[in-house]
Each structure stands twice: as structure tokens, then as C-alpha cells.
Design a protein around this motif. Structure first.
Motif, PDB file in Angstrom:
ATOM      1  N   ASN A   1       6.642  -2.267  -2.793  1.00 19.67           N
ATOM      2  CA  ASN A   1       5.268  -2.263  -2.083  1.00 19.67           C
ATOM      3  C   ASN A   1       5.558  -2.639  -0.489  1.00 19.67           C
ATOM      4  O   ASN A   1       4.544  -3.171   0.178  1.00 19.67           O
ATOM      5  N   THR A   2       6.607  -1.778   0.027  1.00 18.46           N
ATOM      6  CA  THR A   2       6.798  -1.780   1.436  1.00 18.46           C
ATOM      7  C   THR A   2       6.099  -0.411   1.784  1.00 18.46           C
ATOM      8  O   THR A   2       6.106  -0.326   3.219  1.00 18.46           O
TER       9      THR A   2
ATOM     10  N   LEU B   1      -2.929  -0.978  -5.949  1.00 17.56           N
ATOM     11  CA  LEU B   1      -2.775  -2.544  -5.625  1.00 17.56           C
ATOM     12  C   LEU B   1      -1.179  -2.892  -5.610  1.00 17.56           C
ATOM     13  O   LEU B   1      -0.428  -2.490  -6.416  1.00 17.56           O
ATOM     14  N   ALA B   2      -0.911  -3.744  -4.475  1.00 18.74           N
ATOM     15  CA  ALA B   2       0.306  -4.248  -4.328  1.00 18.74           C
ATOM     16  C   ALA B   2       0.243  -5.921  -3.942  1.00 18.74           C
ATOM     17  O   ALA B   2      -0.071  -6.023  -2.646  1.00 18.74           O
ATOM     18  N   GLY B   3       0.465  -6.716  -4.987  1.00 16.26           N
ATOM     19  CA  GLY B   3       0.131  -8.156  -4.619  1.00 16.26           C
ATOM     20  C   GLY B   3      -1.116  -8.361  -4.218  1.00 16.26           C
ATOM     21  O   GLY B   3      -1.975  -8.263  -5.190  1.00 16.26           O
TER      22      GLY B   3
ATOM     23  N   PRO C   1      11.754   4.987  -5.664  1.00 20.01           N
ATOM     24  CA  PRO C   1      12.702   4.168  -4.596  1.00 20.01           C
ATOM     25  C   PRO C   1      13.347   5.447  -3.704  1.00 20.01           C
ATOM     26  O   PRO C   1      13.475   6.643  -4.092  1.00 20.01           O
ATOM     27  N   ASP C   2      13.955   5.044  -2.600  1.00 24.06           N
ATOM     28  CA  ASP C   2      14.395   6.163  -1.773  1.00 24.06           C
ATOM     29  C   ASP C   2      13.614   7.075  -1.165  1.00 24.06           C
ATOM     30  O   ASP C   2      14.055   8.221  -1.099  1.00 24.06           O
TER      31      ASP C   2
ATOM     32  N   ARG D   1       1.612  12.155   2.935  1.00 22.92           N
ATOM     33  CA  ARG D   1       2.085  11.424   3.896  1.00 22.92           C
ATOM     34  C   ARG D   1       2.478   9.989   3.499  1.00 22.92           C
ATOM     35  O   ARG D   1       1.824   9.385   2.556  1.00 22.92           O
ATOM     36  N   VAL D   2       3.303   9.381   3.971  1.00 24.79           N
ATOM     37  CA  VAL D   2       3.923   8.076   3.427  1.00 24.79           C
ATOM     38  C   VAL D   2       3.900   7.277   4.834  1.00 24.79           C
ATOM     39  O   VAL D   2       4.279   7.391   5.950  1.00 24.79           O
ATOM     40  N   TRP D   3       3.209   5.944   4.315  1.00 22.05           N
ATOM     41  CA  TRP D   3       3.087   5.021   5.469  1.00 22.05           C
ATOM     42  C   TRP D   3       3.800   3.515   5.089  1.00 22.05           C
ATOM     43  O   TRP D   3       3.891   3.330   4.164  1.00 22.05           O
ATOM     44  N   LYS D   4       3.984   2.745   6.346  1.00 21.82           N
ATOM     45  CA  LYS D   4       4.619   1.612   6.049  1.00 21.82           C
ATOM     46  C   LYS D   4       3.429   0.614   5.791  1.00 21.82           C
ATOM     47  O   LYS D   4       2.378   0.684   6.149  1.00 21.82           O
TER      48      LYS D   4
END
Length: 369
Positions: free
Chosen positions: A166-167, A77-79, A206-207, A179-182
Motif C-alpha cells: 500500500n505504498t 482500498l488500502a487500509g 512487488p518491485d 502512471r504510478v504514484w506514491k
């Protein structure tokens, strides 16, 4: 600590596998199902309203989102965005809840209609963009982007998590790839092989710093796709090679899931046996334990948030935690307040101790006073 029964605020018509609590709205989100071969049992995501009624915490269904043949195995969950792991895919959902203005005439009309849902509410299972109204609350849920996140011969997304702002979100599954996604477009920004075999869990910091654990008995720290450090069970743990040790299995009972409260004070555990426990995180002192609360493997646990609507819903309790299992039950576990002795009582005890000590000294040494 003997066996006890935990309150059961909600039960779904399908096995429960994922659980989240939204701190701003106090929504409890539970998901699961039986997959494609569901034999008439629906797969879905249920959004529940938490509220205190007569001093007790209760949950009532606000919206049931039908996921058709896709079972939701994991949630993040993000917002107002929910990432749901459904088979080999990650589906983003956006939910919006706000108070609905209801005038007296509308309220009187709704009483004549009978049901609590007004304005021609549709059945429990809703498609994309459906709205549900409940006791002055209006909830809208819509499907956003979906993307395949696992590509093994038997693909399955096993874990999903957001980063601190949450980006970005990271996914891992049976093919061993991270795998990292926008967010929310789900454009892929990073992909690399992290483990030989399934990824059991991961965290995204972070980063684009990641921590992963896998069935290859390795726990790794990554800076993007570059390995920073690694721990291997066979090198750092027991040398019994015939035993399939996993990092998440420890203690007298095998742990199936765990999480930490928002402040980092409490550690919540769910067991393969169905037992649940709450510990002090820094000392591992057990504060709460229910043996075989579910009677079957606990699939997810979530603390009531300590911000937003959390304190209002918590009441006089120190903390509250929900647990779900494949028995379709959602249970509530309340920890009584751990308040220290009141200051007035402590001062009274000190004064009494001084008086008693003085009298004893006077009796032993008559000329003391």
C-alpha cells in the motif's frame, strides 16, 4: 439452476459503479453517480455498516460523502485510504471509524430527539472532514490529495490499484498511459505508454511489476516501464480480424467484472446481462448463479473478507459476495456451507457397509463364518 432473487441490503439514489469491503471494520463502500449532467441526482460515496441482525446480514448507511459534480467510476482500498477514480482524476479519501462511548443519560436524551443520528448530525451528504455518528459508531471521512491521472482528449481514469504494501498506486485510463504514484502524497514515480488506446485493467505487484490489458488487444507484463512479455489476441487467439475481441469477454455471457476471494478459493463474476455467478477458482465449477439478478450491466463485485470481521458477518455460510449495478441496487449473494459429510455419519456408513457385506457373503457361502 433456475432463477432466484438475491437479497438486496441497500439501494442508493444514484447508479452504482464501484464497490469495496473493508476487512477490519466490515464497512461496505459503494460509489457512483451521473456525473456533471446529473439532473438533480447526486454523485457520492456511501459507507455502510454491515452487521448480523436476527441471523441475517444487513447494511445501514453510516456516511454519505458528496463528490459534487464528479462521478466515482472505480475504487481501490488500502487500509483506511480509499482511492476513487473521478473523471480524469484520482481522489484519495481517508475514513476512520471507531466505537463511541455513550452513557445512559445521552442514550435517553437521544431517544427523545427521535433520529438515530445524534449530536446534531448533518445531512447525509458531508464535505471534507465531516463526521457521522450511528448507533455508537463514529465515522470521519476526509479528502486527502487529488491528482489528474489521464490526459486524453476525453480524459477518464478507468482503473486504479494499490501494490502489496500500500505504498504505491497505479492508474490507467483512456490515454493508454500507466502512471504510478506514491501514497498518500501522490507524487508521480513512473509514467509510460502501455497501450495504443484505453487501458482496461492493470495489477501492480512487488518491485513495480505490472500487468496491463488494453483495447489494442494486448496483455502485457512490465518491469517498471520495460516490457517483459506480451500476448496479442490476433497472434495467440482467433484470427477473425473483423470482430473486436476483448480479453474480459468470455463464456456464454459477456463478463463485465470479476474478482477472487481472499483465500483464492472462489471466483466471482458479474455479467453485462446483469447475471451473477460464483465458481470454484481452481476447477471453474459453478456453485451459484442468478440469471439477470440486476437486469442491467453489473459494474462491480466484492467478496466479504475472510479475515477481520468477515467470519463474524459470514455466519454459517461458505462465502458471501456483493454486487452493484447501474440500477442503483446493491445485492447480497450467499453461498451455503460446503461442509463435508460428518465423520460420525461416515463411520456409521462404513460399519453398515461391512455388516451388509458380511451377511451377503454368509448367504452365498454358508460356511463363511
Amino acid at each position: 439452476m433456475g432463477p432466484r432473487r438475491a437479497p438486496e441490503p441497500y439501494r442508493t439514489p444514484f447508479p452504482l459503479l464501484g464497490l469495496q469491503v473493508d476487512p477490519s471494520t466490515g464497512l461496505l463502500i459503494a460509489a457512483g453517480g451521473r456525473g456533471a449532467a446529473k439532473a438533480g441526482i447526486k454523485n457520492g460515496v456511501h459507507l455502510l455498516q454491515l452487521e448480523r441482525i436476527n441471523g441475517r446480514l444487513s447494511a445501514s448507511l453510516l456516511h454519505s460523502h458528496d463528490t459534487e459534480t464528479r462521478v466515482t467510476m472505480n475504487l481501490a482500498l488500502a487500509g483506511d485510504i480509499l482511492a476513487a477514480g473521478q473523471d480524469a482524476h484520482c481522489q484519495l479519501l481517508r475514513f476512520q471509524a471507531h466505537q463511541q462511548k455513550v452513557n445512559k443519560a445521552e442514550k435517553a436524551g437521544s431517544k427523545k430527539q427521535g433520529p438515530r443520528q445524534r449530536k446534531g448530525a448533518a445531512p447525509a451528504e458531508k464535505k471534507c472532514g465531516a463526521e457521522t455518528q450511528h448507533e455508537g459508531l463514529e465515522l470521519r471521512v476526509e479528502n486527502l490529495q487529488a491528482v489528474q491521472t489521464d490526459f486524453s482528449s476525453d480524459p477518464l481514469q478507468k482503473v486504479v490499484c494499490f501494490n502489496h504494501d500500500n505504498t504505491l498506486l497505479a492508474t490507467g485510463g483512456t490515454d493508454g498511459y500507466v502512471r504510478v504514484w506514491k501514497v498518500p502524497g501522490l507524487e508521480k514515480v513512473l509514467e509510460f505508454k502501455a497501450h495504443e488506446g484505453e487501458i482496461e485493467d492493470l495489477a501492480l505487484g512487488p518491485d513495480v511489476k505490472l500487468v496491463t490489458v488494453g483495447q489494442d488487444l494486448k496483455a502485457s507484463v512490465w518491469q517498471k516501464d520495460q516490457l517483459v512479455t506480451q500476448v496479442h489476441w490476433q497472434e495467440n487467439g482467433p484470427t477473425i480480424s473483423s470482430t473486436p475481441y476483448h480479453y474480459q469477454s468470455c463464456g456464454h455471457e459477456v463478463i463485465s467484472c470479476l474478482n477472487v476471494s481472499e483465500s483464492g478459493t472462489f471466483l466471482g463474476l458479474g455479467m453485462v446481462t446483469g447475471s451473477v455467478a460464483i465458481y470454484i477458482a481452481f476447477s471453474l465449477q459453478c456453485l451459484y448463479y442468478v440469471r439477470e439478478a440486476h437486469g442491467i450491466v453489473v459494474t462491480d463485485v466484492a467478496f466479504l473478507p475472510e479475515k477481520g470481521r468477515g467470519p463474524e458477518l459470514l455466519g454459517s455460510h461458505e462465502t458471501a459476495r456483493f454486487s452493484v449495478a447501474v440500477d442503483s441496487h446493491c445485492q447480497l449473494h450467499l453461498l451455503p456451507s460446503l461442509q463435508s459429510v460428518p465423520v460420525r455419519l461416515l463411520l456409521l456408513l462404513c460399519v453398515g457397509l461391512i455388516v451388509v457385506t458380511t451377511l451377503l457373503l454368509q448367504s452365498v457361502f454358508p460356511g463363511f463364518l
